[in-house]
Write an enzyme that holds these catalytic residues in place. Structure first.
Site, PDB file in Angstrom:
ATOM      1  N   HIS A   1       0.867  -1.190   0.000  1.00 25.21           N
ATOM      2  CA  HIS A   1       0.000   0.000   0.000  1.00 25.21           C
ATOM      3  C   HIS A   1       0.894   1.227   0.000  1.00 25.21           C
ATOM      4  O   HIS A   1       1.956   1.246   0.611  1.00 25.21           O
ATOM      5  CB  HIS A   1      -0.890   0.018   1.263  1.00 25.21           C
TER       6      HIS A   1
ATOM      7  N   ASP B   1      -8.025  -4.959  -0.536  1.00 29.21           N
ATOM      8  CA  ASP B   1      -8.468  -5.768  -1.678  1.00 29.21           C
ATOM      9  C   ASP B   1      -8.179  -7.259  -1.516  1.00 29.21           C
ATOM     10  O   ASP B   1      -8.660  -8.069  -2.317  1.00 29.21           O
ATOM     11  CB  ASP B   1      -7.788  -5.254  -2.953  1.00 29.21           C
TER      12      ASP B   1
HETATM   13  C1  SDX Z   1      -5.919   0.389  -3.086  1.00 29.00           C
HETATM   14  O1  SDX Z   1      -4.173   4.851  -1.950  1.00 29.00           O
HETATM   15  C2  SDX Z   1      -5.144   4.210  -1.403  1.00 29.00           C
HETATM   16  O2  SDX Z   1      -5.565   4.513  -0.340  1.00 29.00           O
HETATM   17  C3  SDX Z   1      -5.690   3.053  -2.228  1.00 29.00           C
HETATM   18  C4  SDX Z   1      -6.729   2.198  -1.538  1.00 29.00           C
HETATM   19  C5  SDX Z   1      -8.006   2.984  -1.309  1.00 29.00           C
HETATM   20  O3  SDX Z   1      -8.765   2.608  -0.411  1.00 29.00           O
HETATM   21  O4  SDX Z   1      -8.285   3.890  -2.157  1.00 29.00           O
HETATM   22  O5  SDX Z   1      -6.261   1.723  -0.299  1.00 29.00           O
HETATM   23  C6  SDX Z   1      -7.106   0.997  -2.413  1.00 29.00           C
HETATM   24  O6  SDX Z   1      -5.613   0.782  -4.199  1.00 29.00           O
HETATM   25  C7  SDX Z   1      -5.112  -0.651  -2.357  1.00 29.00           C
HETATM   26  C8  SDX Z   1      -3.884  -1.147  -3.203  1.00 29.00           C
HETATM   27  C9  SDX Z   1      -4.374  -2.196  -4.172  1.00 29.00           C
HETATM   28  N1  SDX Z   1      -3.292  -2.580  -5.121  1.00 29.00           N
HETATM   29  C10 SDX Z   1      -2.697  -3.793  -5.053  1.00 29.00           C
HETATM   30  O7  SDX Z   1      -2.933  -4.635  -4.193  1.00 29.00           O
HETATM   31  C11 SDX Z   1      -1.705  -4.047  -6.199  1.00 29.00           C
HETATM   32  C12 SDX Z   1      -0.433  -4.664  -5.630  1.00 29.00           C
HETATM   33  N2  SDX Z   1       0.221  -3.633  -4.832  1.00 29.00           N
HETATM   34  C13 SDX Z   1       1.322  -2.888  -5.480  1.00 29.00           C
HETATM   35  O8  SDX Z   1       1.090  -2.624  -6.838  1.00 29.00           O
HETATM   36  C14 SDX Z   1       1.807  -1.705  -4.634  1.00 29.00           C
HETATM   37  O9  SDX Z   1       1.992  -2.171  -3.364  1.00 29.00           O
HETATM   38  C15 SDX Z   1       0.992  -0.433  -4.575  1.00 29.00           C
HETATM   39  C16 SDX Z   1       0.705   0.110  -5.925  1.00 29.00           C
HETATM   40  C17 SDX Z   1      -0.309  -0.651  -3.850  1.00 29.00           C
HETATM   41  C18 SDX Z   1       1.796   0.600  -3.788  1.00 29.00           C
HETATM   42  O10 SDX Z   1       2.955   0.823  -4.510  1.00 29.00           O
HETATM   43  P1  SDX Z   1       4.049   1.893  -4.007  1.00 29.00           P
HETATM   44  O11 SDX Z   1       3.731   2.458  -2.688  1.00 29.00           O
HETATM   45  O12 SDX Z   1       4.271   2.841  -5.150  1.00 29.00           O
HETATM   46  O13 SDX Z   1       5.293   0.979  -3.749  1.00 29.00           O
HETATM   47  P2  SDX Z   1       6.366   0.683  -4.814  1.00 29.00           P
HETATM   48  O14 SDX Z   1       5.707   0.320  -6.110  1.00 29.00           O
HETATM   49  O15 SDX Z   1       7.348   1.813  -4.803  1.00 29.00           O
HETATM   50  O16 SDX Z   1       7.046  -0.655  -4.229  1.00 29.00           O
HETATM   51  C19 SDX Z   1       8.077  -0.571  -3.235  1.00 29.00           C
HETATM   52  C20 SDX Z   1       8.781  -1.926  -3.318  1.00 29.00           C
HETATM   53  C21 SDX Z   1       9.229  -2.289  -4.744  1.00 29.00           C
HETATM   54  O17 SDX Z   1      10.299  -3.196  -4.640  1.00 29.00           O
HETATM   55  P3  SDX Z   1      11.834  -2.580  -4.729  1.00 29.00           P
HETATM   56  O18 SDX Z   1      11.858  -1.696  -5.977  1.00 29.00           O
HETATM   57  O19 SDX Z   1      12.012  -1.806  -3.441  1.00 29.00           O
HETATM   58  O20 SDX Z   1      12.702  -3.819  -4.834  1.00 29.00           O
HETATM   59  O21 SDX Z   1       7.860  -2.958  -2.918  1.00 29.00           O
HETATM   60  C22 SDX Z   1       7.643  -3.825  -4.038  1.00 29.00           C
HETATM   61  C23 SDX Z   1       8.047  -3.066  -5.281  1.00 29.00           C
HETATM   62  O22 SDX Z   1       8.422  -3.957  -6.325  1.00 29.00           O
HETATM   63  N3  SDX Z   1       6.205  -4.143  -4.032  1.00 29.00           N
HETATM   64  C24 SDX Z   1       5.717  -5.364  -4.288  1.00 29.00           C
HETATM   65  C25 SDX Z   1       4.330  -5.236  -4.123  1.00 29.00           C
HETATM   66  N4  SDX Z   1       4.031  -3.964  -3.792  1.00 29.00           N
HETATM   67  C26 SDX Z   1       5.194  -3.284  -3.755  1.00 29.00           C
HETATM   68  N5  SDX Z   1       6.319  -6.528  -4.635  1.00 29.00           N
HETATM   69  C27 SDX Z   1       5.501  -7.587  -4.822  1.00 29.00           C
HETATM   70  N6  SDX Z   1       4.147  -7.573  -4.676  1.00 29.00           N
HETATM   71  C28 SDX Z   1       3.549  -6.400  -4.332  1.00 29.00           C
HETATM   72  N7  SDX Z   1       2.231  -6.358  -4.185  1.00 29.00           N
END
Ligand code: SDX
Length: 428
Positions: A307, A364
């Site tokens: 998140h 989710d």
């Molecule tokens: C919602 O904003 C809100 O409030 C949203 C929400 C709402 O109520 O409106 O809460 C609803 O959208 C919840 C999120 C739903 N999305 C998912 O479940 C999709 C999977 N999650 C990821 O795509 C991700 O965690 C995000 C998009 C939710 C958040 O991404 P960030 O904060 O931009 O984090 P990032 O992409 O910079 O990741 C940081 C690190 C990375 O690795 P490194 O580059 O440090 O090696 O964490 C890793 C990412 O690759 N990472 C994941 C991951 N989420 C982040 N690796 C594997 N699986 C994941 N799910």
């Protein structure tokens, strides 16, 4: 005297006021940065460190896993309130009295018929259309049938537009669902509660009465409350910035629906179920998918995990996980998918990759399991998220308009070609 932040640029010092919120959050007010520093701006891709507004609607603390609507905890609201009460609270700022709630519901029911010509738009879509695309189009189309809801500067006009969308949106959701399943597009029953009516409009078969299942009703009401608002997330920020051009409420909401559709945002609940079903088909091989999620070369992410703000458990995920157990037990549904989800969560919560990155289950991760148990098809999951988020989008749009906030227009840092002379085609 408010505290200040000092910035030094090219040897010159500048001071900017600090703003402190009611929960002691601190921001540097840079509204005069460009004009006082000879055009210096900030850069923050994804706005991870940038506040877009001051808001009194929702407070969340990602480190502590706290979520409150207008000061009330999500735990108390999910347990003690119903969805229409929470919608009133988010939009108008206070929990309604019985008289206020009854009037609100009456005013909404008075607006719960949709122009027959909208059926023609629904009919024009192929059954294969994704429901979120249909819903975004129908919501924007409402403007054409309700032009008075565009120029809403007075609170009275805003209230009328708000009751219209709260009355008509559940009909559009039901029609979007029924169209895909070849069912007649009908209406619910003005004698039912707000969420009861949603269930009846969605699921009533044309040749039999519809009997409300209290377990499903209670679960849906709770899910809608848990999704109702979440401060300046992607889709809410989209609604606010679109609304800042004074395009009107329905068109602003339509932009929010499109933003929510994305698999990184609200579309994650559908992606979670598709991921769990793929793991199930793969013999429940969770290790394979955990390895894929950790492989930086592999675009696969563990959907439902991580998140932007919660670097601790998403408090909504905890409540939904408990509700999933209760609903499946009450309905007598033994769901292999739920077992796989629990196994995945258990592994991820102890895996260094996830622990180091503070990746926990989010709202989710479990919601789709309940929707599935309720008979809602996977591609409708994000539509159910939009149904829950509607009052939050409305509240945020109303706050932005009542605060008379300026049109949203971010700056940029240009990194393209500098000035160069045109080349005729024979010289390229
Ligand atoms: C919602 O904003 C809100 O409030 C949203 C929400 C709402 O109520 O409106 O809460 C609803 O959208 C919840 C999120 C739903 N999305 C998912 O479940 C999709 C999977 N999650 C990821 O795509 C991700 O965690 C995000 C998009 C939710 C958040 O991404 P960030 O904060 O931009 O984090 P990032 O992409 O910079 O990741 C940081 C690190 C990375 O690795 P490194 O580059 O440090 O090696 O964490 C890793 C990412 O690759 N990472 C994941 C991951 N989420 C982040 N690796 C594997 N699986 C994941 N799910």
């Amino acid at each position: 005297m408010s505290e200040k932040a000092t910035l030094e640029i090219h040897g010159k010092k500048y001071e900017f006021p600090l703003i402190v919120g009611t929960e002691n959050e601190v921001a540097i007010d840079i509204s005069n940065l460009r004009s006082t520093t000879d055009s210096v701006i900030t850069l923050d891709p994804g706005y991870k460190n940038t506040g877009s507004c001051e808001s009194a609607i929702t407070f969340l603390d990602g480190e502590k896993g706290i979520l409150r609507y207008r000061g009330y905890s999500i735990e108390e609201l999910a347990e003690k309130a119903d969805f229409l009460e929470v919608a009133f609270l988010l939009i108008f700022g206070e929990l309604p009295t019985k008289v206020q709630l009854d009037k609100f519901h009456t005013d909404i029911k008075a607006q719960s018929v949709v122009d027959e010509d909208i059926r023609k738009i629904v009919d024009a879509f192929p059954k294969s259309a994704h429901p979120m695309g249909v819903l975004a189009s129908l919501t924007s189309a409402l403007t054409a049938f309700n032009p008075s809801s565009v120029n809403v500067d007075s609170e009275e006009d805003m209230y009328k537009a708000i009751c219209k969308i709260l009355g008509k949106f559940p009909v559009l959701v039901a029609w979007t669902f029924r169209k895909k399943h070849g069912l007649p597009l009908d209406y619910g029953d003005k004698n039912l509660g707000y969420v009861e009516n949603i269930l009846k409009m969605m699921f009533k078969q044309p040749n039999e009465d519809y009997k409300i299942n209290p377990i499903i009703l209670n679960a849906l009401d709770k899910l809608l409350i848990l999704h109702a608002d979440h401060e300046q997330n992607c889709s809410t920020s989209t609604v606010r910035i679109a609304g800042s051009s004074h395009v009107g409420l329905f068109a602003s909401l339509s932009t929010g629906i499109s933003a929510l559709w994305g698999p990184l945002h609200g579309g994650a609940n559908q992606a979670v179920l598709e991921m769990l079903e793929a793991i199930n088909l793969d013999g429940g091989d969770t290790d394979k998918y955990m390895a894929k999620a950790k492989d930086r070369e592999d675009p696969f992410r563990l959907m439902g995990f991580g998140h932007r703000v919660y670097k601790n458990f998403d408090p909504r995920a905890k409540i939904i996980k408990k509700a999933a157990d209760e609903v499946l037990n009450d309905l007598g549904v033994a769901d292999k998918i739920l077992e796989i989800a629990k196994a995945l969560e258990k592994e991820a919560l102890k895996d260094p990759y996830f622990v180091e990155r503070k990746l926990y289950p989010n709202v989710d991760f479990y919601s789709g399991i309940i929707y599935r148990a309720m008979g809602i098809p996977t591609d409708m999951f994000t539509v159910m998220f939009a149904l829950g988020r509607l009052p939050g989008w409305i509240a945020q749009w109303r706050e932005m308009r009542l605060n008379k906030e300026p049109i949203g227009r971010p700056r940029q840092i240009y990194i393209g070609e500098t000035l160069r002379p045109f080349k005729t085609v024979d010289k390229r």
